[in-house]
Each structure stands twice: as structure tokens, then as C-alpha cells.
Design a protein around this motif. Structure first.
Motif, PDB file in Angstrom:
ATOM      1  N   THR A 152       9.377  -7.789   2.865  1.00  0.00           N
ATOM      2  CA  THR A 152       9.363  -6.325   2.844  1.00  0.00           C
ATOM      3  C   THR A 152       8.603  -5.799   1.642  1.00  0.00           C
ATOM      4  O   THR A 152       7.779  -4.871   1.761  1.00  0.00           O
ATOM      5  CB  THR A 152      10.812  -5.782   2.821  1.00  0.00           C
ATOM      6  OG1 THR A 152      11.499  -6.228   3.985  1.00  0.00           O
ATOM      7  CG2 THR A 152      10.812  -4.258   2.789  1.00  0.00           C
ATOM      8  N   VAL A 153       8.848  -6.387   0.476  1.00  0.00           N
ATOM      9  CA  VAL A 153       8.156  -5.947  -0.742  1.00  0.00           C
ATOM     10  C   VAL A 153       6.660  -6.242  -0.624  1.00  0.00           C
ATOM     11  O   VAL A 153       5.825  -5.418  -1.020  1.00  0.00           O
ATOM     12  CB  VAL A 153       8.747  -6.642  -1.988  1.00  0.00           C
ATOM     13  CG1 VAL A 153       7.915  -6.333  -3.227  1.00  0.00           C
ATOM     14  CG2 VAL A 153      10.190  -6.208  -2.203  1.00  0.00           C
ATOM     15  N   ALA A 154       6.313  -7.399  -0.064  1.00  0.00           N
ATOM     16  CA  ALA A 154       4.902  -7.751   0.106  1.00  0.00           C
ATOM     17  C   ALA A 154       4.201  -6.720   0.987  1.00  0.00           C
ATOM     18  O   ALA A 154       3.104  -6.242   0.648  1.00  0.00           O
ATOM     19  CB  ALA A 154       4.771  -9.138   0.717  1.00  0.00           C
ATOM     20  N   LYS A 155       4.814  -6.368   2.099  1.00  0.00           N
ATOM     21  CA  LYS A 155       4.210  -5.386   3.004  1.00  0.00           C
ATOM     22  C   LYS A 155       4.109  -4.016   2.335  1.00  0.00           C
ATOM     23  O   LYS A 155       3.137  -3.278   2.544  1.00  0.00           O
ATOM     24  CB  LYS A 155       5.030  -5.286   4.286  1.00  0.00           C
ATOM     25  CG  LYS A 155       4.948  -6.529   5.165  1.00  0.00           C
ATOM     26  CD  LYS A 155       5.848  -6.416   6.375  1.00  0.00           C
ATOM     27  CE  LYS A 155       5.799  -7.667   7.237  1.00  0.00           C
ATOM     28  NZ  LYS A 155       6.721  -7.583   8.395  1.00  0.00           N
ATOM     29  N   THR A 156       5.112  -3.684   1.524  1.00  0.00           N
ATOM     30  CA  THR A 156       5.086  -2.402   0.809  1.00  0.00           C
ATOM     31  C   THR A 156       3.924  -2.355  -0.184  1.00  0.00           C
ATOM     32  O   THR A 156       3.179  -1.361  -0.255  1.00  0.00           O
ATOM     33  CB  THR A 156       6.411  -2.181   0.056  1.00  0.00           C
ATOM     34  OG1 THR A 156       7.495  -2.185   1.000  1.00  0.00           O
ATOM     35  CG2 THR A 156       6.399  -0.865  -0.695  1.00  0.00           C
ATOM     36  N   ILE A 157       3.745  -3.436  -0.941  1.00  0.00           N
ATOM     37  CA  ILE A 157       2.654  -3.498  -1.921  1.00  0.00           C
ATOM     38  C   ILE A 157       1.308  -3.409  -1.215  1.00  0.00           C
ATOM     39  O   ILE A 157       0.396  -2.695  -1.662  1.00  0.00           O
ATOM     40  CB  ILE A 157       2.742  -4.776  -2.754  1.00  0.00           C
ATOM     41  CG1 ILE A 157       3.993  -4.744  -3.647  1.00  0.00           C
ATOM     42  CG2 ILE A 157       1.486  -4.950  -3.619  1.00  0.00           C
ATOM     43  CD1 ILE A 157       4.268  -6.039  -4.380  1.00  0.00           C
ATOM     44  N   LEU A 158       1.168  -4.116  -0.092  1.00  0.00           N
ATOM     45  CA  LEU A 158      -0.082  -4.077   0.659  1.00  0.00           C
ATOM     46  C   LEU A 158      -0.350  -2.680   1.203  1.00  0.00           C
ATOM     47  O   LEU A 158      -1.492  -2.211   1.196  1.00  0.00           O
ATOM     48  CB  LEU A 158      -0.031  -5.087   1.804  1.00  0.00           C
ATOM     49  CG  LEU A 158      -0.021  -6.559   1.393  1.00  0.00           C
ATOM     50  CD1 LEU A 158       0.192  -7.448   2.610  1.00  0.00           C
ATOM     51  CD2 LEU A 158      -1.311  -6.941   0.696  1.00  0.00           C
ATOM     52  N   CYS A 159       0.701  -2.034   1.660  1.00  0.00           N
ATOM     53  CA  CYS A 159       0.559  -0.670   2.180  1.00  0.00           C
ATOM     54  C   CYS A 159       0.118   0.287   1.078  1.00  0.00           C
ATOM     55  O   CYS A 159      -0.793   1.098   1.267  1.00  0.00           O
ATOM     56  CB  CYS A 159       1.877  -0.224   2.797  1.00  0.00           C
ATOM     57  SG  CYS A 159       1.818   1.419   3.557  1.00  0.00           S
ATOM     58  N   ILE A 160       0.759   0.176  -0.087  1.00  0.00           N
ATOM     59  CA  ILE A 160       0.401   1.043  -1.220  1.00  0.00           C
ATOM     60  C   ILE A 160      -1.019   0.751  -1.685  1.00  0.00           C
ATOM     61  O   ILE A 160      -1.809   1.671  -1.930  1.00  0.00           O
ATOM     62  CB  ILE A 160       1.395   0.851  -2.379  1.00  0.00           C
ATOM     63  CG1 ILE A 160       2.773   1.389  -1.984  1.00  0.00           C
ATOM     64  CG2 ILE A 160       0.900   1.544  -3.644  1.00  0.00           C
ATOM     65  CD1 ILE A 160       3.865   1.089  -2.984  1.00  0.00           C
ATOM     66  N   GLY A 161      -1.353  -0.546  -1.789  1.00  0.00           N
ATOM     67  CA  GLY A 161      -2.706  -0.906  -2.200  1.00  0.00           C
ATOM     68  C   GLY A 161      -3.746  -0.381  -1.237  1.00  0.00           C
ATOM     69  O   GLY A 161      -4.809   0.105  -1.648  1.00  0.00           O
ATOM     70  N   GLY A 162      -3.429  -0.448   0.066  1.00  0.00           N
ATOM     71  CA  GLY A 162      -4.349   0.092   1.060  1.00  0.00           C
ATOM     72  C   GLY A 162      -4.505   1.596   0.934  1.00  0.00           C
ATOM     73  O   GLY A 162      -5.600   2.134   1.091  1.00  0.00           O
ATOM     74  N   GLY A 163      -3.388   2.280   0.623  1.00  0.00           N
ATOM     75  CA  GLY A 163      -3.458   3.726   0.440  1.00  0.00           C
ATOM     76  C   GLY A 163      -4.300   4.112  -0.761  1.00  0.00           C
ATOM     77  O   GLY A 163      -5.090   5.066  -0.706  1.00  0.00           O
ATOM     78  N   VAL A 164      -4.148   3.375  -1.850  1.00  0.00           N
ATOM     79  CA  VAL A 164      -4.971   3.615  -3.036  1.00  0.00           C
ATOM     80  C   VAL A 164      -6.448   3.414  -2.680  1.00  0.00           C
ATOM     81  O   VAL A 164      -7.316   4.204  -3.057  1.00  0.00           O
ATOM     82  CB  VAL A 164      -4.578   2.675  -4.190  1.00  0.00           C
ATOM     83  CG1 VAL A 164      -5.581   2.763  -5.339  1.00  0.00           C
ATOM     84  CG2 VAL A 164      -3.176   3.011  -4.698  1.00  0.00           C
ATOM     85  N   GLY A 165      -6.710   2.353  -1.915  1.00  0.00           N
ATOM     86  CA  GLY A 165      -8.083   2.076  -1.513  1.00  0.00           C
ATOM     87  C   GLY A 165      -8.671   3.179  -0.663  1.00  0.00           C
ATOM     88  O   GLY A 165      -9.822   3.577  -0.856  1.00  0.00           O
ATOM     89  N   GLN A 166      -7.891   3.705   0.267  1.00  0.00           N
ATOM     90  CA  GLN A 166      -8.376   4.794   1.117  1.00  0.00           C
ATOM     91  C   GLN A 166      -8.686   6.038   0.298  1.00  0.00           C
ATOM     92  O   GLN A 166      -9.664   6.741   0.541  1.00  0.00           O
ATOM     93  CB  GLN A 166      -7.355   5.106   2.203  1.00  0.00           C
ATOM     94  CG  GLN A 166      -7.297   4.050   3.304  1.00  0.00           C
ATOM     95  CD  GLN A 166      -6.344   4.427   4.408  1.00  0.00           C
ATOM     96  OE1 GLN A 166      -5.427   5.235   4.218  1.00  0.00           O
ATOM     97  NE2 GLN A 166      -6.543   3.851   5.579  1.00  0.00           N
TER      98      GLN A 166
END
Length: 208
Positions: A163-177
Motif C-alpha cells: 500500500t505504501v509503495a503504491k501511494t509513493i508511486l502515485c504521489i511521485g506520478g502526480g509530482v511528475g504530471q
């Protein structure tokens, strides 16, 4: 130099020329994909930008999708820094692993996010590109879980790590966007706050 030595060197020279030519093609493709989008970048334009004939491009890459796959693989090697991460894990270097996670969240300061945004947009209408991005997502998730497993190895926390891994990836993707958009509302203070939030979550994950 004798004739045999010369012949022995030819395969190596040919391989080097092929790598250099493929590098020219992918570098030109990255520029054109960012400037014009994947869909609007034709092989003729790519040939002109790279200085490589269209026929030769097709000998090196079967399609534009194959060029994208090569670009994504190259960028993944940089983004994942897999050898760096695995060495940190091997040494049980918790600080280095956390630094890797935070570096991922902050993302690069160049046009790579713009390129990934374009590739993601194309994946919604191109099955081959969608397959490439799916593999990228899986590799990112696996690397992130591997990093979190070092920080919190308790088997009972496996679901939480996912869950934490997916959350970090989601946040990182949002920062990238945000970074890849025309309007970037992310100043350093916002990104610092995001990193602090993730750091608190990592500390919570590590607690027994």
C-alpha cells in the motif's frame, strides 16, 4: 596490424556504430515526441532530425513503438538507479534507500517527465504503448516494495508495504504530471512538504 586482427575488430566496430546510430535515433525521437507528440512525429521527420535514413531506422527499429520501448528502458535505468538501490539494500544502508525513495518522489529536473506524460497519453489509444507502460509500472512497484522491505522486513507488514509503495508511486506520478504541465504549481516548499509526509509514513512503517 595484420589482416586477422583487423577482421577480429570489425564486429566490435560495427556494434559500436550501431549503438551510436541507435543513440542518434532515440535522442532525436525524444526531442520530437516532446515538441510534437508521439502521434505527430513521422519517420520522415525523425530521419531528418537524426540524420539517419528512413530505411536504416526501420532496420534498427521495427516501429515507432520499438523506439519508445528503447527510450523507456533507457529512462527506467536512470529513474530506478537499480544498481545503486540494490547496492544500498545489500549494505543495509537505510539512509541511502530512503534517499532513493525521496529522489524518486522529487523526480528529475529536465524534460523526462514531459516525455513520460506524452507516452502515457499515447498509451490510452495505442495497445503496444500501453503494454510498455504496464511493464514500467510493474518494475517501479517491485523496486519500491524491495526498498520498503529493507526498511520494514516484518512479513506481517507485506500488505502495508504494498500500500505504501503504491501511494509513493502515485504521489511521485502526480509530482511528475505537475512538472510536465504548462503551469507548474510545485515550488520547492510544496515538494519538501510532500517528502516530509512520506518520511513520516516510512517512520510509521518501521515501527514494530
Amino acid at each position: 596490424m595484420d589482416q586477422d586482427s583487423h577482421c577480429d575488430n570489425e564486429p566490435g566496430l560495427q556494434a559500436q556504430r550501431t549503438l551510436e546510430r541507435r543513440g542518434k535515433i532515440t535522442a532525436a525521437a525524444k526531442r520530437l515526441f516532446i515538441e510534437n507528440g508521439f502521434h505527430n512525429t513521422g519517420m520522415a521527420r525523425l530521419a531528418k532530425e537524426s540524420g539517419v535514413l528512413v530505411g536504416q531506422i526501420y532496420r534498427d527499429f521495427a516501429s515507432k513503438e520499438a523506439i519508445v520501448a528503447d527510450i523507456v528502458e533507457e529512462q527506467m535505468n536512470v529513474l530506478l538507479a537499480a544498481s545503486e538501490l540494490r547496492e544500498s539494500i545489500r549494505r543495509s544502508d537505510y539512509d541511502a534507500v530512503k534517499a532513493w525513495i525521496f529522489k524518486f518522489v522529487r523526480g528529475p529536473d529536465d524534460n523526462d517527465f514531459v516525455l513520460f506524460a506524452e507516452i502515457l497519453a499515447e498509451s490510452s489509444r495505442n495497445e503496444k504503448i500501453a503494454a510498455i507502460t504496464e511493464k514500467v509500472s510493474d518494475r517501479l512497484r517491485e523496486a519500491m516494495v524491495e526498498a520498503l522491505t529493507l526498511l520494514a522486513p516484518d512479513p506481517a507488514k507485506a500488505e502495508r508495504r504494498e500500500t505504501v509503495a503504491k501511494t509513493i508511486l502515485c504521489i511521485g506520478g502526480g509530482v511528475g504530471q505537475q512538472k510536465s504541465g504548462m503551469v507548474n504549481n510545485l515550488d520547492d516548499q510544496v515538494v519538501d512538504l510532500i517528502v516530509e509526509m512520506i518520511e513520516r509514513e516510512l517512520m510509521e512503517l518501521q515501527r514494530s
